[in-house]
Write a protein that holds these residues in place. Sequence first.
Motif, PDB file in Angstrom:
ATOM      1  N   SER A 196       0.842  -1.199   0.000  1.00  0.00           N
ATOM      2  CA  SER A 196       0.000   0.000   0.000  1.00  0.00           C
ATOM      3  C   SER A 196       0.874   1.245   0.000  1.00  0.00           C
ATOM      4  CB  SER A 196      -0.908   0.026   1.226  1.00  0.00           C
ATOM      5  OG  SER A 196      -1.654  -1.153   1.288  1.00  0.00           O
ATOM      6  N   LEU A 197       1.940   1.211   0.788  1.00  0.00           N
ATOM      7  CA  LEU A 197       2.848   2.365   0.886  1.00  0.00           C
ATOM      8  C   LEU A 197       3.412   2.740  -0.489  1.00  0.00           C
ATOM      9  CD1 LEU A 197       4.569   4.276   2.837  1.00  0.00           C
ATOM     10  CD2 LEU A 197       6.356   2.545   2.599  1.00  0.00           C
ATOM     11  N   VAL A 198       3.769   1.728  -1.289  1.00  0.00           N
ATOM     12  CA  VAL A 198       4.354   2.021  -2.601  1.00  0.00           C
ATOM     13  C   VAL A 198       3.297   2.072  -3.706  1.00  0.00           C
ATOM     14  CG1 VAL A 198       6.583   1.056  -1.954  1.00  0.00           C
ATOM     15  CG2 VAL A 198       4.920  -0.398  -3.130  1.00  0.00           C
ATOM     16  N   GLY A 199       2.029   1.953  -3.320  1.00  0.00           N
ATOM     17  CA  GLY A 199       0.940   2.097  -4.288  1.00  0.00           C
ATOM     18  C   GLY A 199       0.729   0.907  -5.191  1.00  0.00           C
ATOM     19  N   LEU A 208      11.483   8.908  -7.587  1.00  0.00           N
ATOM     20  CA  LEU A 208      12.190   9.848  -6.709  1.00  0.00           C
ATOM     21  C   LEU A 208      11.221  10.499  -5.729  1.00  0.00           C
ATOM     22  CD1 LEU A 208      14.720  11.506  -9.185  1.00  0.00           C
ATOM     23  CD2 LEU A 208      15.146   9.713  -7.507  1.00  0.00           C
ATOM     24  N   ASP A 209      10.001  10.802  -6.208  1.00  0.00           N
ATOM     25  CA  ASP A 209       8.981  11.355  -5.311  1.00  0.00           C
ATOM     26  C   ASP A 209       8.688  10.378  -4.180  1.00  0.00           C
ATOM     27  OD1 ASP A 209       8.807  13.623  -6.754  1.00  0.00           O
ATOM     28  OD2 ASP A 209       6.958  13.115  -7.818  1.00  0.00           O
ATOM     29  N   LEU A 210       8.575   9.098  -4.567  1.00  0.00           N
ATOM     30  CA  LEU A 210       8.300   8.073  -3.558  1.00  0.00           C
ATOM     31  C   LEU A 210       9.433   8.020  -2.526  1.00  0.00           C
ATOM     32  CD1 LEU A 210       6.671   5.667  -2.470  1.00  0.00           C
ATOM     33  CD2 LEU A 210       7.866   4.211  -4.116  1.00  0.00           C
ATOM     34  N   LEU A 211      10.688   8.073  -3.009  1.00  0.00           N
ATOM     35  CA  LEU A 211      11.826   8.031  -2.088  1.00  0.00           C
ATOM     36  C   LEU A 211      11.823   9.256  -1.172  1.00  0.00           C
ATOM     37  CD1 LEU A 211      14.726   6.676  -4.353  1.00  0.00           C
ATOM     38  CD2 LEU A 211      13.456   5.463  -2.580  1.00  0.00           C
ATOM     39  N   ARG A 256       9.126  -0.182  -7.535  1.00  0.00           N
ATOM     40  CA  ARG A 256       8.303   0.010  -6.342  1.00  0.00           C
ATOM     41  C   ARG A 256       8.303  -1.265  -5.488  1.00  0.00           C
ATOM     42  NH1 ARG A 256       4.796   4.483  -6.415  1.00  0.00           N
ATOM     43  NH2 ARG A 256       5.299   5.731  -8.243  1.00  0.00           N
ATOM     44  N   VAL A 257       8.228  -2.408  -6.161  1.00  0.00           N
ATOM     45  CA  VAL A 257       8.323  -3.670  -5.414  1.00  0.00           C
ATOM     46  C   VAL A 257       9.698  -3.751  -4.744  1.00  0.00           C
ATOM     47  CG1 VAL A 257       8.301  -6.196  -5.566  1.00  0.00           C
ATOM     48  CG2 VAL A 257       6.721  -4.854  -6.976  1.00  0.00           C
ATOM     49  N   GLY A 258      10.738  -3.338  -5.488  1.00  0.00           N
ATOM     50  CA  GLY A 258      12.093  -3.338  -4.937  1.00  0.00           C
ATOM     51  C   GLY A 258      12.188  -2.464  -3.688  1.00  0.00           C
ATOM     52  N   ILE A 259      11.530  -1.316  -3.749  1.00  0.00           N
ATOM     53  CA  ILE A 259      11.545  -0.395  -2.602  1.00  0.00           C
ATOM     54  C   ILE A 259      10.791  -1.022  -1.421  1.00  0.00           C
ATOM     55  CG2 ILE A 259      10.704   1.838  -1.755  1.00  0.00           C
ATOM     56  CD1 ILE A 259      11.270   2.931  -4.627  1.00  0.00           C
TER      57      ILE A 259
END
Lengths: 383, 221
Positions: free
Chosen positions: A167-170, A221-224, A189-192
Amino acid sequence: MVDIENELRHCCTAESDALMNAPLGYLNDTALQRLVPAEAIVRLESVSKVYPGRHGAPVSALDGIDLAVPQGSVLGVIGRSGAGKSTLIRLVNGLEKPTSGRVIVDGADISALPERALRHARRSIGMIFQHFNLLSSRTAAENVALPLEVAGYDKAAITARVDELLSLVGLADKRNRYPSELSGGQKQRVGIARALATKPKVLLSDEATSALDPETTRSILDLLSRINAELGLTVLLITHEMAVIRSIAKEVAVIDAGRIVEKGDVFDVFTRPQHPVTRSFLADETGRALPPYVADRLRPEAAPGTQAVVRIGFRGPHATDPVLARLARDLNIETNILAGSVDEIAGRPCGTLVIGVPEASLEKTLTFLKHYGLDTEVLGHVA
Amino acid sequence: MSPEMIRLLAGATGETLLMVAISAGLGTLFGLPLGVFLATSGKGELFAAPWANRVLGVVVNATRSTPFIILVVAIIPFTRLIAGTSIGTNAAIVPLTVASTPFIARLIEGAIREVDQGLIEAARAFGASPLQIVLKVLIPEALPGIVLGLTLAVVSLIGFSAMVGAVGGGGLGDLGIRYGYQRFMPEMMLAVVVVLIVLVQALQSLGDILARHLNKRIRHA
């Protein structure tokens, strides 16, 4: 009337600049945090790495690196390929051992830990990769679950944590997709999510956006940035793209031939680059390069009929000052705009303006601009 | 074909399947760890043991370069030690296993070496131990390749199992030699060949389907 003295008092450091003069939007937590020196969560102390050469001569990848990553910051290391940045980031989680020097992460000397303790320490250091490195045989959710399985979490805890992370990474709706069914951005995103699974304190990003298109790069980058702000996670990233540094990092270190040649606040390094390598990275940034019609006619000496070409660097709150209007009004000096841009770096406005000034008024103009705390540089003279 | 022939054929097919199944099972049991070790014990690898790797490599190559029919004869004392006899279907399982183990090990080594090195790095980065990397990363990721390799090994074993007929092992090969060749029964020879072809085709298709099902690298419609 403008109070120059008062202006100057506020200009002693970039930090106080941002605090006292910034419009409210720029007065954020980061600016406040910067006044209090944060504890370094990652510290490299005179680290060198020498690889045994294939044909006799040993190859030095890193040479006397000193680097501190403050708790909660985003530090970007930029360098060309082969500069040693991959080695540097792998020293932080012990995938590589330094030949000499120490690597301290969260108080532990990573370079001296025995294998078992090192594996445990790695749970508090997440890492994401250029090519994502997801298991093709596992779904998104199963990939995120892997570090938790390895760490010995029970099934219920894993399921709950994986849902939370996706959910956090959408990607909550893609949990049962295999990596081959996901786009590059979704894979990262899965990697993050996987890197965050064991609630690390530090996130290492190894060229995480280099395989992505510009739009996807921005969203990653926005996610990070969001993760850094919301979870207080310290991010150490390596990249060869200045655009990555400017959009996410607060501090930057420029690495060349195994040495750090320049480091500091991203805004300072961008607006006042010192080292040639830094300048070459910045060459493509907007507003720094002279337009060809000026560059071609530029000569080093003044001559009759020439005007001086001056680059003005606007930093922070001055970026939006109507300096040229004041120059015309207060000193009656007419200038000629040759190139320029106004931009935002690390959340602070900055600008570059290249102007032509009549030779006779050059000294007065420079003095006037310096009084406003602006950076000036005479690039040459043009007919 | 007479009912007697069908009975013989069915019995021989059963014997062949039994020999192949047991020797493939044992070959995998020994070959899997051997293959994993060969794939992970080189210099700078997970279980770095370059010397053991080299010695095992030589042993594996030596076994594989011995023609099967010679291997069968050469290890008769060993076969007798294990099976109590050197003649018959049970005894044939011993040389079949000895021959298939290094073959399967090499196939598994190849499949595991195909796994992206980046996955090992990622697994190390989140704190996996070498054993966890093998069990949770390398084997699952190599599984489609391992299944294809094992299919190849089973098909080869069917061929090998026909050869043990020559030294008193049972199965389809034995039937073909004794009835088809020595008793001049071409229809029996033909039947044996047809059964072998069907068997190999079926096993290969099964292996292909299973491998494709396991391979998530390719998008399925």
